[in-house]
Design a protein around this motif. Structure first.
Motif, PDB file in Angstrom:
ATOM      1  N   LYS A 158       4.900 -13.587  -4.305  1.00  0.00           N
ATOM      2  CA  LYS A 158       5.119 -14.962  -3.483  1.00  0.00           C
ATOM      3  C   LYS A 158       6.283 -14.789  -2.848  1.00  0.00           C
ATOM      4  CE  LYS A 158       1.502 -16.954  -4.992  1.00  0.00           C
ATOM      5  NZ  LYS A 158       0.424 -17.243  -3.839  1.00  0.00           N
ATOM      6  N   GLN A 159       7.177 -13.640  -3.302  1.00  0.00           N
ATOM      7  CA  GLN A 159       8.481 -13.505  -2.643  1.00  0.00           C
ATOM      8  C   GLN A 159       8.519 -13.101  -1.026  1.00  0.00           C
ATOM      9  OE1 GLN A 159       7.725 -12.120  -5.599  1.00  0.00           O
ATOM     10  NE2 GLN A 159       9.698 -12.027  -6.845  1.00  0.00           N
ATOM     11  N   LEU A 160       7.299 -12.455  -0.823  1.00  0.00           N
ATOM     12  CA  LEU A 160       6.818 -11.881   0.362  1.00  0.00           C
ATOM     13  C   LEU A 160       6.475 -12.957   1.464  1.00  0.00           C
ATOM     14  CD1 LEU A 160       4.908  -8.526   0.239  1.00  0.00           C
ATOM     15  CD2 LEU A 160       7.191  -8.956   1.556  1.00  0.00           C
ATOM     16  N   ASP A 161       7.145 -13.015   2.498  1.00  0.00           N
ATOM     17  CA  ASP A 161       6.747 -14.113   3.589  1.00  0.00           C
ATOM     18  C   ASP A 161       4.995 -13.968   3.702  1.00  0.00           C
ATOM     19  OD1 ASP A 161       9.113 -14.941   3.807  1.00  0.00           O
ATOM     20  OD2 ASP A 161       9.585 -13.674   5.716  1.00  0.00           O
ATOM     21  N   LYS A 162       4.527 -14.975   4.190  1.00  0.00           N
ATOM     22  CA  LYS A 162       3.143 -15.284   4.292  1.00  0.00           C
ATOM     23  C   LYS A 162       2.536 -14.281   5.379  1.00  0.00           C
ATOM     24  CE  LYS A 162       2.275 -20.002   2.882  1.00  0.00           C
ATOM     25  NZ  LYS A 162       1.967 -21.277   3.171  1.00  0.00           N
ATOM     26  N   ASP A 163       3.383 -14.111   6.460  1.00  0.00           N
ATOM     27  CA  ASP A 163       3.268 -13.204   7.697  1.00  0.00           C
ATOM     28  C   ASP A 163       3.044 -11.667   7.322  1.00  0.00           C
ATOM     29  OD1 ASP A 163       3.320 -15.367   9.458  1.00  0.00           O
ATOM     30  OD2 ASP A 163       5.170 -14.972  10.241  1.00  0.00           O
ATOM     31  N   LEU A 164       4.071 -11.321   6.604  1.00  0.00           N
ATOM     32  CA  LEU A 164       3.851  -9.900   5.877  1.00  0.00           C
ATOM     33  C   LEU A 164       2.607  -9.864   5.119  1.00  0.00           C
ATOM     34  CD1 LEU A 164       7.548  -9.221   5.366  1.00  0.00           C
ATOM     35  CD2 LEU A 164       6.287  -8.143   7.165  1.00  0.00           C
ATOM     36  N   LEU A 168      -0.558  -7.162   5.702  1.00  0.00           N
ATOM     37  CA  LEU A 168      -0.844  -6.208   4.768  1.00  0.00           C
ATOM     38  C   LEU A 168      -2.463  -6.235   4.438  1.00  0.00           C
ATOM     39  CD1 LEU A 168       2.165  -6.479   1.939  1.00  0.00           C
ATOM     40  CD2 LEU A 168       1.519  -4.397   3.253  1.00  0.00           C
ATOM     41  N   LYS A 169      -2.931  -7.495   4.589  1.00  0.00           N
ATOM     42  CA  LYS A 169      -4.120  -7.426   4.285  1.00  0.00           C
ATOM     43  C   LYS A 169      -4.889  -6.977   5.286  1.00  0.00           C
ATOM     44  CE  LYS A 169      -4.341 -11.231   0.869  1.00  0.00           C
ATOM     45  NZ  LYS A 169      -4.672 -12.601   0.534  1.00  0.00           N
ATOM     46  N   SER A 170      -4.525  -7.331   6.692  1.00  0.00           N
ATOM     47  CA  SER A 170      -5.123  -6.932   8.183  1.00  0.00           C
ATOM     48  C   SER A 170      -5.215  -5.332   7.984  1.00  0.00           C
ATOM     49  CB  SER A 170      -4.525  -7.408   9.098  1.00  0.00           C
ATOM     50  OG  SER A 170      -3.218  -7.005   9.276  1.00  0.00           O
ATOM     51  N   ASN A 171      -4.324  -4.857   7.473  1.00  0.00           N
ATOM     52  CA  ASN A 171      -4.231  -3.177   7.557  1.00  0.00           C
ATOM     53  C   ASN A 171      -5.057  -2.441   6.195  1.00  0.00           C
ATOM     54  OD1 ASN A 171      -2.708  -2.482   9.819  1.00  0.00           O
ATOM     55  ND2 ASN A 171      -0.888  -3.654   8.968  1.00  0.00           N
ATOM     56  N   LYS A 212       6.237   4.882  -1.272  1.00  0.00           N
ATOM     57  CA  LYS A 212       7.652   4.612  -0.983  1.00  0.00           C
ATOM     58  C   LYS A 212       8.099   4.128   0.328  1.00  0.00           C
ATOM     59  CE  LYS A 212       8.723   8.965  -2.267  1.00  0.00           C
ATOM     60  NZ  LYS A 212       7.625   9.501  -2.550  1.00  0.00           N
ATOM     61  N   THR A 213       7.276   4.466   1.437  1.00  0.00           N
ATOM     62  CA  THR A 213       7.880   4.006   2.668  1.00  0.00           C
ATOM     63  C   THR A 213       7.704   2.207   2.726  1.00  0.00           C
ATOM     64  OG1 THR A 213       7.010   5.820   3.651  1.00  0.00           O
ATOM     65  CG2 THR A 213       7.383   4.188   5.327  1.00  0.00           C
ATOM     66  N   LEU A 214       6.537   1.891   2.387  1.00  0.00           N
ATOM     67  CA  LEU A 214       6.333   0.448   2.476  1.00  0.00           C
ATOM     68  C   LEU A 214       7.546  -0.377   1.454  1.00  0.00           C
ATOM     69  CD1 LEU A 214       2.468  -0.493   2.645  1.00  0.00           C
ATOM     70  CD2 LEU A 214       4.289  -1.183   4.396  1.00  0.00           C
ATOM     71  N   ALA A 215       7.662   0.489   0.300  1.00  0.00           N
ATOM     72  CA  ALA A 215       8.708  -0.170  -0.653  1.00  0.00           C
ATOM     73  C   ALA A 215       9.880  -0.546  -0.049  1.00  0.00           C
ATOM     74  CB  ALA A 215       8.800   0.704  -1.735  1.00  0.00           C
ATOM     75  N   PHE A 216      10.413   0.022   1.229  1.00  0.00           N
ATOM     76  CA  PHE A 216      11.605  -0.454   1.776  1.00  0.00           C
ATOM     77  C   PHE A 216      11.580  -1.146   3.095  1.00  0.00           C
ATOM     78  CE2 PHE A 216      11.335   4.132   3.011  1.00  0.00           C
ATOM     79  CZ  PHE A 216      11.373   4.034   4.351  1.00  0.00           C
ATOM     80  N   VAL A 217      10.313  -0.831   3.930  1.00  0.00           N
ATOM     81  CA  VAL A 217       9.955  -1.390   5.161  1.00  0.00           C
ATOM     82  C   VAL A 217      10.047  -2.691   5.013  1.00  0.00           C
ATOM     83  CG1 VAL A 217       8.105  -1.510   6.811  1.00  0.00           C
ATOM     84  CG2 VAL A 217       9.236   0.765   6.239  1.00  0.00           C
ATOM     85  N   LEU A 218       9.041  -3.221   4.007  1.00  0.00           N
ATOM     86  CA  LEU A 218       8.926  -4.849   3.974  1.00  0.00           C
ATOM     87  C   LEU A 218      10.074  -5.546   3.416  1.00  0.00           C
ATOM     88  CD1 LEU A 218       5.241  -4.811   2.253  1.00  0.00           C
ATOM     89  CD2 LEU A 218       5.676  -4.999   4.766  1.00  0.00           C
ATOM     90  N   PRO A 219      10.872  -5.220   2.627  1.00  0.00           N
ATOM     91  CA  PRO A 219      12.062  -6.065   2.335  1.00  0.00           C
ATOM     92  C   PRO A 219      13.117  -6.014   3.316  1.00  0.00           C
ATOM     93  CG  PRO A 219      11.368  -4.485   0.311  1.00  0.00           C
ATOM     94  CD  PRO A 219      10.597  -4.190   1.649  1.00  0.00           C
ATOM     95  N   ILE A 220      12.995  -5.106   4.180  1.00  0.00           N
ATOM     96  CA  ILE A 220      14.173  -4.961   5.212  1.00  0.00           C
ATOM     97  C   ILE A 220      13.549  -5.591   6.555  1.00  0.00           C
ATOM     98  CG2 ILE A 220      14.946  -3.247   7.065  1.00  0.00           C
ATOM     99  CD1 ILE A 220      15.091  -1.090   5.046  1.00  0.00           C
ATOM    100  N   ILE A 221      12.368  -5.822   6.639  1.00  0.00           N
ATOM    101  CA  ILE A 221      12.139  -6.497   7.742  1.00  0.00           C
ATOM    102  C   ILE A 221      12.092  -7.882   7.465  1.00  0.00           C
ATOM    103  CG2 ILE A 221       9.910  -7.327   9.050  1.00  0.00           C
ATOM    104  CD1 ILE A 221       9.027  -4.449   8.889  1.00  0.00           C
ATOM    105  N   GLN A 222      11.791  -8.528   6.208  1.00  0.00           N
ATOM    106  CA  GLN A 222      12.059  -9.718   5.817  1.00  0.00           C
ATOM    107  C   GLN A 222      13.493 -10.210   5.736  1.00  0.00           C
ATOM    108  OE1 GLN A 222       9.277 -11.324   2.815  1.00  0.00           O
ATOM    109  NE2 GLN A 222      10.915 -12.363   1.755  1.00  0.00           N
ATOM    110  N   ALA A 223      14.290  -9.377   5.328  1.00  0.00           N
ATOM    111  CA  ALA A 223      15.669  -9.760   5.110  1.00  0.00           C
ATOM    112  C   ALA A 223      16.402 -10.002   6.548  1.00  0.00           C
ATOM    113  CB  ALA A 223      16.412  -8.675   4.376  1.00  0.00           C
TER     114      ALA A 223
END
Length: 639
Positions: A158-164, A168-171, A212-223
């Protein structure tokens, strides 16, 4: 007293009476000191003899009481006094035998009368010393490597934005990998609290292909979505162009639909083009940033720090170092020094600020450092260069398949720290053969296993090139074989990787330029034709297969003299059960004619290449000398 006075010629200086007396006093002190030392030795010797005599008496009494020696009870003292010399000799011999047996048991040399045993001091078994690590390295957060049974759904984060979550599901991402399930929520929570507390720096050591790549890509985009003014707020450093391009594409995919811009600076484009992509000039406001996230290599970062006007990292919030061990080892451009110098110029002492108080709460926080690697350095001295702030380590261990398992986290960390891990879905094997028939054994193995979509690693460009020519001659049109190395241009490398990913290439023979981080989907086999020299090399080669939960196999071809070193190499990563594969060599004689023809073809190809290279060199020299003559004649005409 004149006996102790030695007159020496010391130039014109005359020895005074006071100097003579002081020398005599020093000499007296030395004599007294030697006497005390001698008396102490005598006292120690007498004490030792008294203890030995007491021990001997107790021993004889014990023997008498246990009826080993028949002596009347009232005559024990007389018996002891009368037989002490004989019994003492016997006991001394027995004690020597006991000492020899004890030494043999402990691996020490036996006593030899009248001789000095050389190396005796080195033969003592010393207790193994355990290294003392900082608490954050010794007590990491453990991440599972089991990618076959994913439990964390994207919808549950739930911490992830709905858009992200929707992207993720579309990919096709419905479940998060273990490293993502642990790191993403932790980073998002740290970002939420960053206005109150400086976020801790993060180190992640997990197998290749574990997400590992998605582990830093998603938090950075949201922040960074909350910002509206363009500033470089995230800097991602990678060791090679290919890896940087891969990370850049991931950022572009998940930034789609937002107002954030990502830039790719690795030298693929000209320096002037990159400058225009990064900075725009405005008459009213001067130099303005055009990007929010910059993905680059260390060398290109230094170039922009030195020569790009208006290049500003003062608002940097995230510094990501992917393949961190290799980036840290790259001291060619000294990127860390130049980056710190740049930050110091923007705000002196800013990046060294650590304490949160009323004075510096109003100052900007230092960038949060995120380190990711499959072979992250466990050397505190290397990591110290980064000045990590209260770091936390996320790391993977191979799960215990035994019924009891390993429930004690402390035991797990003791066995892990300093070791590297590979995916649980990876099968590891090795083949032993002689050097003269190794190409034929590999040819036979490929035919037996019916291998396609496989990588073959060698230790040099020359070896990869010759093996490629030889295998093309052996397989003819049955397999599509290509080679790849660091000398290829970026465009050609990209085309080869794309063709291999689509299944148009069956066998890609390459050097370790392809061993790091490149994501090639569905690689079935990774074959080390040349034995890896270092454990890191083996880990990264094997990491090209068994990615994202898909099964894969790594096979290493060895000479008999290389087996022990290879096994000791793998023991450093806790691998003791690598399977040996026997390739039948009985029918290799039938391939003798085909192999000889292939070798002849290899010789002709290599000879032709050498002749062509020689012609090119001569032609280049002629052109240069011709230009020189033309310039010379022009200058003569002008005069």
């Amino acid at each position: 007293m004149d006996l102790f006075v030695v007159n020496r010629y010391e130039g014109d200086h005359e020895v005074t009476k006071e100097e003579e007396e002081s020398k005599l006093d020093q000499l007296y002190k030395k004599i007294e000191k030697n006497k005390k030392r001698q008396r102490k030795k005598e006292v120690n010797k007498a004490t030792t003899e008294a203890i030995a005599k007491t021990t001997l008496k107790r021993h004889i009494k014990r023997e008498v009481k246990s009826q080993i020696v028949s002596v009347p009870e009232n005559n024990i003292e007389e018996f002891i006094d009368g037989s002490i010399e004989v019994e003492q000799k016997a006991d001394i011999v027995n004690e020597e035998h006991k000492n020899d047996r004890r030494k043999r048991k402990n691996g020490l040399p036996e006593s030899v009368e009248g001789f000095t045993v050389l190396g005796a001091e080195n033969a003592i078994k010393k207790k193994k010393v355990k290294r003392v690590l900082p608490k954050w390295l010794a007590e990491p957060i453990i991440i599972s490597t089991n990618l076959s049974e994913l439990k964390k759904k994207v919808s549950s984060v739930k911490q992830l934005d709905k858009d992200l979550r929707r992207k993720l599901k579309s990919n096709g991402v419905e479940y998060l990998f273990p490293v993502q399930a642990e790191v993403i929520p932790w980073l998002l929570t740290a970002c939420d609290h960053s206005t109150i507390l400086f976020p801790r720096d993060v180190c992640v050591s997990a197998p290749t292909g574990s997400g590992k790549t998605l582990a830093f890509v998603l938090p950075i985009i949201q922040a960074l979505r909350r910002h509206f003014v363009k500033k470089i707020r995230a800097l991602v450093l990678l060791p090679t162009q290919d890896l940087a391009l891969q990370v850049f594409k991931t950022f572009k995919t998940y930034c789609e639909g937002t107002n954030m811009d990502v830039c790719f600076a690795t030298g693929k484009n000209s320096f002037a083009v990159e400058q225009k992509l990064l900075i725009s000039e405005n008459e009213a406001f001067g130099s303005l940033s055009k990007v929010d996230i910059l993905v680059c290599t260390a060398g290109r970062l230094v170039d922009h720090l030195k020569h790009t006007k208006g290049f500003d990292l003062s608002e940097l919030e995230f510094l990501v170092i992917d393949e961190a061990d290799r980036v840290l080892d790259n001291v060619q451009h000294d990127w860390l020094y130049h980056l710190e110098e740049h930050l110091d110029q923007e705000d002196p002492g800013q990046h060294k600020m650590r304490m949160v108080n009323l004075i510096n709460l109003r100052k900007k926080r230092p960038p949060q450092k995120l380190l990711f690697s499959a072979t992250l350095s466990q050397d505190p001295e290397k990591l110290e260069k980064l000045s990590l702030f209260q770091p936390i380590l996320f790391t993977s261990v191979v799960e215990d398949d035994s019924p009891n398992g390993n429930q004690d986290n402390h035991e797990v960390t003791d066995t892990f720290i300093g070791k590297f891990t590979t995916p649980k879905e990876l099968s590891e094997k090795y083949v032993v053969c002689s050097l003269d028939i190794k190409p034929l054994v590999l040819y036979k193995y490929i035919k037996i296993e019916k291998l396609t979509k496989s990588l073959v690693f060698t230790n040099s460009i020359n070896e990869a090139h010759r093996l490629c020519i030889l295998f093309r001659a052996l397989f003819k049109d049955k397999l599509k074989i290509e080679e790849m190395n660091s000398h290829l241009e970026a465009k050609n490398r990209k085309e080869l990787i794309a063709a291999f990913s689509k299944g148009n290439i069956d066998l890609l023979i390459c050097t370790d330029a392809l061993a790091r981080g490149i994501d090639l989907p569905n690689v079935q086999y990774v074959i080390s034709y040349s034995a890896p020299k270092h454990l890191k090399t083996y880990i990264h080669r094997a990491g090209r297969t068994a990615r994202a939960g898909v099964l894969g196999t790594a096979v290493t071809f060895l000479h008999s003299s290389q087996v022990l070193r290879f096994k000791s190499l793998l023991e450093q990563a806790g691998k003791n059960n690598v399977e040996q594969v026997e390739v039948p060599t009985d029918d290799l004689e039938s391939l003798g004619k085909t192999y000889k023809q292939a070798l002849d073809e290899l010789k002709r190809a290599v000879h032709k290449e050498e002749v062509d290279d020689l012609k090119k060199i001569k032609r280049t020299k002629q052109i240069k000398s011709g230009n020189f003559k033309r310039k010379r004649t022009k200058s003569n005409d002008s005069t």
